[in-house]
Design an enzyme around this catalytic site. Structure first.
Site, mmCIF file in Angstrom:
data_model
loop_
_atom_site.group_PDB
_atom_site.id
_atom_site.type_symbol
_atom_site.label_atom_id
_atom_site.label_comp_id
_atom_site.label_asym_id
_atom_site.label_seq_id
_atom_site.Cartn_x
_atom_site.Cartn_y
_atom_site.Cartn_z
ATOM 1 N N ARG A 92 81.698 53.679 16.233
ATOM 2 C CA ARG A 92 82.526 53.065 15.731
ATOM 3 C C ARG A 92 83.855 53.582 16.034
ATOM 4 O O ARG A 92 85.165 52.966 15.786
ATOM 5 C CB ARG A 92 82.338 52.754 14.026
ATOM 6 C CG ARG A 92 83.788 51.810 13.376
ATOM 7 C CD ARG A 92 83.808 52.109 11.943
ATOM 8 N NE ARG A 92 84.916 51.672 11.005
ATOM 9 C CZ ARG A 92 84.790 51.261 9.680
ATOM 10 N NH1 ARG A 92 83.597 51.610 9.050
ATOM 11 N NH2 ARG A 92 85.968 50.656 9.652
ATOM 12 N N ASN A 125 77.436 43.247 9.997
ATOM 13 C CA ASN A 125 79.281 43.017 11.135
ATOM 14 C C ASN A 125 78.434 43.010 12.711
ATOM 15 O O ASN A 125 78.064 43.687 13.189
ATOM 16 C CB ASN A 125 80.715 43.941 11.001
ATOM 17 C CG ASN A 125 81.207 43.528 9.498
ATOM 18 O OD1 ASN A 125 81.145 42.154 8.880
ATOM 19 N ND2 ASN A 125 81.439 44.341 8.992
ATOM 20 N N CYS A 167 79.812 37.869 3.284
ATOM 21 C CA CYS A 167 80.799 38.976 3.015
ATOM 22 C C CYS A 167 81.004 39.154 1.723
ATOM 23 O O CYS A 167 81.679 38.060 0.957
ATOM 24 C CB CYS A 167 82.342 38.084 4.461
ATOM 25 S SG CYS A 167 83.291 39.382 4.620
ATOM 26 N N HIS A 175 85.504 36.830 8.800
ATOM 27 C CA HIS A 175 86.819 37.732 9.987
ATOM 28 C C HIS A 175 88.131 36.910 9.706
ATOM 29 O O HIS A 175 88.909 37.425 10.288
ATOM 30 C CB HIS A 175 86.713 38.987 9.493
ATOM 31 C CG HIS A 175 86.010 39.503 8.740
ATOM 32 N ND1 HIS A 175 84.918 40.880 9.276
ATOM 33 C CD2 HIS A 175 85.077 39.697 7.417
ATOM 34 C CE1 HIS A 175 85.008 41.776 8.232
ATOM 35 N NE2 HIS A 175 84.361 41.141 7.347
ATOM 36 N N TYR A 220 92.405 40.345 7.749
ATOM 37 C CA TYR A 220 91.882 40.517 8.796
ATOM 38 C C TYR A 220 93.043 39.604 9.998
ATOM 39 O O TYR A 220 92.605 39.418 11.031
ATOM 40 C CB TYR A 220 90.965 39.668 9.577
ATOM 41 C CG TYR A 220 89.610 41.117 8.480
ATOM 42 C CD1 TYR A 220 88.819 42.326 9.293
ATOM 43 C CD2 TYR A 220 89.148 41.290 7.790
ATOM 44 C CE1 TYR A 220 87.942 42.796 8.883
ATOM 45 C CE2 TYR A 220 87.578 42.098 7.098
ATOM 46 C CZ TYR A 220 87.732 42.969 8.131
ATOM 47 O OH TYR A 220 87.039 43.756 7.335
#
Length: 427
Positions: free
Chosen positions: A90, A144, A164, A194, A244
């Site tokens: 990440r 995700n 989500c 998102h 987002y």
């Protein structure tokens, strides 16, 4: 009822366990299996899970295993919440896109593509194991990028629904502002994972009164502040975008911020280390307050409601009357400008048959255009994840609205492959 959580060593898991304990009448678990390759971390989280259930008098049994086949054997539902490459991957997803002037984020843009490429093959392997060991089980995907991963699962013929927490978080937020019970608030929540907008906030159910205009009049600046968007922008839109959308509506501003502030990955890594130290305390028997800052607010309520509806237990807390919940599932004409096999995030009636989206209102071209653009990218991203190849990665990047220039797409492709070589078998 047996439920397996793949990625059960996650620091998210105590949030999930707390929901299972509180909502035992909605989802009467008898066995919960936590599955994770990180054995030491798994035992730490598993120990806390047992203490949480014991404190709340839940009779269910918690077991742990590093063996996916053993963990999912005979399960009624399997929840996926894994992170291939961990926080280290990440951190890379959030850094190298910035070198090319693009948002560095783990679920959208170039970083989101990297995560999809790492994740889809692993999830499909797990799903095949579920098919062999628990052929009637539902797979609930919280991993995700949820839209792309869920599309991969559905295209491979798995019984899967994506989940989500954005919608349930906003539902709870709006209920608090309105002074009503959450179950009385229904969201016209439409788009992609998102990439969604709340087109209406209805009281009493899908056909109830829309109070979004008055909600924005009374609380617009407060809502805008949480979304980190200017209040006048929210007023002009007249709807509430997912937070987002800031990556799209204020891309350059976000890039400048990311270049000067600590990354979210570094913040989460530090938080996870602190949480795991807390979890090791044998006296701890409830989820710590720090966990709320980790993300995933109300994840447990959404997961319990979805699992209960899929397994025939009714709508449950956090779902609307009649089992209407916001999920990720096949479009099937819901948004008529998208292919039927696109995966959309919309209100759907959920039951043992799966998820059937409610009819959607017309989507303003301002939103429909972006949805169509990103959905096309997701199709190319899934193709790259399934078949590999540098050219497919390049095409997916070039198609993404946060990239869109060939020079950037070339540079991003080189960096993505360099940073993910150990996770991409086709390389």
């Amino acid at each position: 009822m047996k439920l397996a959580v793949v990625g059960g060593g996650s620091t998210y898991t105590p949030e999930l366990i707390d929901g299972f304990a509180r909502l035992r009448d909605t989802l009467p678990l008898t066995e919960l299996v936590l599955v994770d390759p990180a054995a030491e971390r798994l035992e730490t989280v598993g120990g806390l899970a047992r203490r949480i259930l014991a404190k709340q008098g839940h009779p269910g049994r918690v077991t742990t295993t590093t063996d996916v086949d053993k963990g999912v054997e005979g399960a009624d539902a399997v929840l996926l919440q894994l992170r291939v490459g961990g926080q280290a991957a990440r951190a890379k997803d959030e850094s190298w896109p910035l070198e090319c002037g693009c948002v560095g984020q783990e679920t959208t843009g170039a970083g989101g593509l990297a995560k999809a490429l790492r994740t889809v093959p692993v999830v499909l392997d797990i799903a095949e194991r579920v098919r062999r060991r628990a052929p009637d089980a539902w797979i609930i995907d919280f991993t995700n990028p949820v839209g792309i991963v869920t599309r991969a699962l559905l295209q491979a013929g798995h019984r899967a629904v994506g989940l989500c927490n954005v919608a349930i978080h906003l539902q709870r937020k709006f209920a608090g502002l309105l002074g009503v019970a959450p179950e009385g608030v229904h969201l016209d929540h439409y788009g992609l994972n998102h990439l969604t907008w709340e087109l209406a906030v209805r009281l009493g159910g899908p056909d109830g009164e829309d109070v979004l205009p008055s909600l924005l009049d009374a609380h617009g600046p407060r809502i805008a502040d949480e979304l980190r968007l200017p209040a006048p922008v929210l007023a002009r839109l007249g709807v509430v975008p997912s937070y987002y959308l800031r990556y799209f509506y204020a891309h350059d501003e976000v890039v400048d911020e990311m270049r000067t502030k600590p990354s979210r990955a570094s913040e989460v890594a530090a938080m996870e280390a602190e949480l795991l130290e807390m979890y090791r305390d044998p006296a701890l028997d409830e989820k710590p307050e720090l966990l709320a800052r980790r993300g995933g607010a109300f994840y447990s309520e959404a997961a319990v409601a979805l699992a209960a509806s899929l397994l025939g237990g009714g709508a449950g807390d956090g779902a609307d009357a009649g089992g209407v919940q916001v999920v990720n599932t096949y479009n099937h004409g819901t948004l008529p400008f998208l292919p039927d096999d696109a995966v959309v995030e919309v209100p759907a009636r959920v039951g043992p048959h799966g998820a059937r989206p409610l009819p959607a209102p017309p989507l303003d071209p301002l939103y429909a255009g972006l949805v169509g653009h990103v959905s096309a990218y997701e199709s190319l991203a899934l193709d790259a994840a399934l078949r590999g190849g540098r050219e497919r990665v390049f095409r997916a990047l070039l198609s993404h609205p946060l990239v869109g220039q060939y020079a950037q797409a070339e540079q991003l492709t080189d960096r993505l492959l360099a940073h993910n070589r150990e996770h991409l078998a086709w390389l």
